[in-house]
Scaffold this active site. Structure first.
Site, PDB file in Angstrom:
ATOM      1  N   GLY A  58      44.071  54.381  39.313  1.00  0.00           N
ATOM      2  CA  GLY A  58      42.674  54.087  38.983  1.00  0.00           C
ATOM      3  C   GLY A  58      42.121  53.115  40.009  1.00  0.00           C
ATOM      4  O   GLY A  58      42.864  52.294  40.545  1.00  0.00           O
TER       5      GLY A  58
ATOM      6  N   GLN B 211      36.565  46.874  43.344  1.00  0.00           N
ATOM      7  CA  GLN B 211      37.801  46.712  44.118  1.00  0.00           C
ATOM      8  C   GLN B 211      37.658  47.119  45.579  1.00  0.00           C
ATOM      9  O   GLN B 211      38.551  46.871  46.387  1.00  0.00           O
ATOM     10  CB  GLN B 211      38.939  47.526  43.480  1.00  0.00           C
ATOM     11  CG  GLN B 211      39.334  47.012  42.108  1.00  0.00           C
ATOM     12  CD  GLN B 211      40.491  47.807  41.556  1.00  0.00           C
ATOM     13  OE1 GLN B 211      40.308  48.895  41.020  1.00  0.00           O
ATOM     14  NE2 GLN B 211      41.701  47.274  41.716  1.00  0.00           N
TER      15      GLN B 211
ATOM     16  N   CYS C  30      47.716  45.917  38.930  1.00  0.00           N
ATOM     17  CA  CYS C  30      46.374  46.148  39.473  1.00  0.00           C
ATOM     18  C   CYS C  30      46.455  46.128  40.993  1.00  0.00           C
ATOM     19  O   CYS C  30      47.112  45.273  41.569  1.00  0.00           O
ATOM     20  CB  CYS C  30      45.441  45.042  38.979  1.00  0.00           C
ATOM     21  SG  CYS C  30      43.760  45.190  39.605  1.00  0.00           S
ATOM     22  N   LEU C  31      45.781  47.073  41.620  1.00  0.00           N
ATOM     23  CA  LEU C  31      45.789  47.141  43.090  1.00  0.00           C
ATOM     24  C   LEU C  31      45.210  45.867  43.702  1.00  0.00           C
ATOM     25  O   LEU C  31      45.534  45.525  44.833  1.00  0.00           O
ATOM     26  CB  LEU C  31      44.992  48.356  43.575  1.00  0.00           C
ATOM     27  CG  LEU C  31      45.589  49.735  43.249  1.00  0.00           C
ATOM     28  CD1 LEU C  31      44.632  50.830  43.696  1.00  0.00           C
ATOM     29  CD2 LEU C  31      46.955  49.924  43.884  1.00  0.00           C
TER      30      LEU C  31
ATOM     31  N   HIS D 252      41.438  49.703  31.604  1.00  0.00           N
ATOM     32  CA  HIS D 252      41.622  48.822  32.765  1.00  0.00           C
ATOM     33  C   HIS D 252      40.431  48.943  33.726  1.00  0.00           C
ATOM     34  O   HIS D 252      39.898  47.943  34.206  1.00  0.00           O
ATOM     35  CB  HIS D 252      42.936  49.194  33.460  1.00  0.00           C
ATOM     36  CG  HIS D 252      43.291  48.350  34.643  1.00  0.00           C
ATOM     37  ND1 HIS D 252      44.337  47.446  34.641  1.00  0.00           N
ATOM     38  CD2 HIS D 252      42.748  48.283  35.876  1.00  0.00           C
ATOM     39  CE1 HIS D 252      44.397  46.846  35.824  1.00  0.00           C
ATOM     40  NE2 HIS D 252      43.448  47.344  36.606  1.00  0.00           N
ATOM     41  N   GLU D 253      40.007  50.178  33.979  1.00  0.00           N
ATOM     42  CA  GLU D 253      38.893  50.391  34.923  1.00  0.00           C
ATOM     43  C   GLU D 253      37.558  49.941  34.334  1.00  0.00           C
ATOM     44  O   GLU D 253      36.737  49.355  35.039  1.00  0.00           O
ATOM     45  CB  GLU D 253      38.822  51.857  35.363  1.00  0.00           C
ATOM     46  CG  GLU D 253      40.080  52.388  36.064  1.00  0.00           C
ATOM     47  CD  GLU D 253      40.653  51.468  37.122  1.00  0.00           C
ATOM     48  OE1 GLU D 253      39.879  50.815  37.854  1.00  0.00           O
ATOM     49  OE2 GLU D 253      41.884  51.364  37.217  1.00  0.00           O
TER      50      GLU D 253
ATOM     51  N   HIS E 180      37.268  46.377  34.782  1.00  0.00           N
ATOM     52  CA  HIS E 180      36.848  46.030  36.153  1.00  0.00           C
ATOM     53  C   HIS E 180      35.331  46.061  36.283  1.00  0.00           C
ATOM     54  O   HIS E 180      34.740  45.203  36.946  1.00  0.00           O
ATOM     55  CB  HIS E 180      37.424  47.029  37.173  1.00  0.00           C
ATOM     56  CG  HIS E 180      38.774  46.644  37.712  1.00  0.00           C
ATOM     57  ND1 HIS E 180      38.985  45.461  38.373  1.00  0.00           N
ATOM     58  CD2 HIS E 180      39.953  47.300  37.723  1.00  0.00           C
ATOM     59  CE1 HIS E 180      40.264  45.397  38.755  1.00  0.00           C
ATOM     60  NE2 HIS E 180      40.874  46.496  38.370  1.00  0.00           N
TER      61      HIS E 180
HETATM   62 ZN   LIG Z   1      42.852  46.918  38.525  1.00  0.00          ZN
END
Ligand SMILES: [Zn+2]
Length: 195
Positions: free
Chosen positions: A71, A76, A118-119, A160-161, A164
């Site tokens: 995701g 991000q 998380c990236l 999660h997204e 964000h």
């Molecule tokens: Zn994330």
């Protein structure tokens, strides 16, 4: 959201298996890391659904696959917009590609505590309580409205997204102790120029 399987034993998908048209030169965005203010403010609603937006979503998928995530949300990549992409198959199934513009949770059910990453916070993971099932409503890259139900990893990725897009990171779901520990470690990494 980071895919935990790719960091360990699962082989990275070969370039030839990637469902994108091989000729399409996709922009791979660098992922913004924790500490950047864009990650902690709510994104602006998507109002214009045009070719540019479609291109952005394809670039977001490419950037997400390059980073081995499942995701990726616009903040991000430094864009404060309410749009995210999700693919829990990591690019193996083109039909699993989901664009979420202006997504909202309409129903949530059950609870699952699972480790999450998380990236934007590479190298750190934590257990986060999420609904087992969620139904969300959103728009695709063309602006068409849809509803979709996700279970387990997909439900987690949706939540999660959407977090964000509201400026919320998974760290905020951790205990204060765990969160402060991670923040301290990141601060140290930053001092060492490794963040
Ligand atoms: Zn994330």
């Amino acid at each position: 959201m980071r895919d935990k399987s790719t960091s360990s034993d699962a082989p990275a998908p070969a370039a030839t298996e990637t469902p994108q048209a091989p000729s399409a030169a996709r922009k791979i965005y660098p992922i913004v890391k924790y500490g950047d203010a864009v990650l902690e403010k709510p994104g602006a609603p998507i109002k214009k659904f045009d070719a540019e937006l479609e291109q952005l979503t394809e670039d977001m998928f490419a950037s997400m696959y390059a980073a081995q995530g499942v995701g990726l949300a616009a903040p991000q990549i430094g864009l404060s917009l309410r749009i995210a992409v999700v693919d829990v198959t990591g690019g193996k199934n083109p039909e699993a590609k989901i664009v979420l513009a202006n997504p909202e949770v309409v129903h949530a059910e059950g609870e699952v505590r699972e480790e999450e990453g998380c990236l934007s916070i590479p190298g750190f993971r934590g257990y986060v309580l999420r609904p087992q099932f969620v139904t969300i409503k959103a728009q695709n890259a063309k602006g068409e409205k849809f509803e979709i139900r996700g279970e387990n990893l997909l439900a987690r990725a949706f939540c999660h997204e959407i977090d964000h897009l509201n400026g919320i990171l998974f760290l905020q779901h951790l205990s204060m102790l765990k969160r402060d520990l991670i923040k301290r470690k990141i601060k140290k990494l930053r001092k060492q120029g490794e963040w």
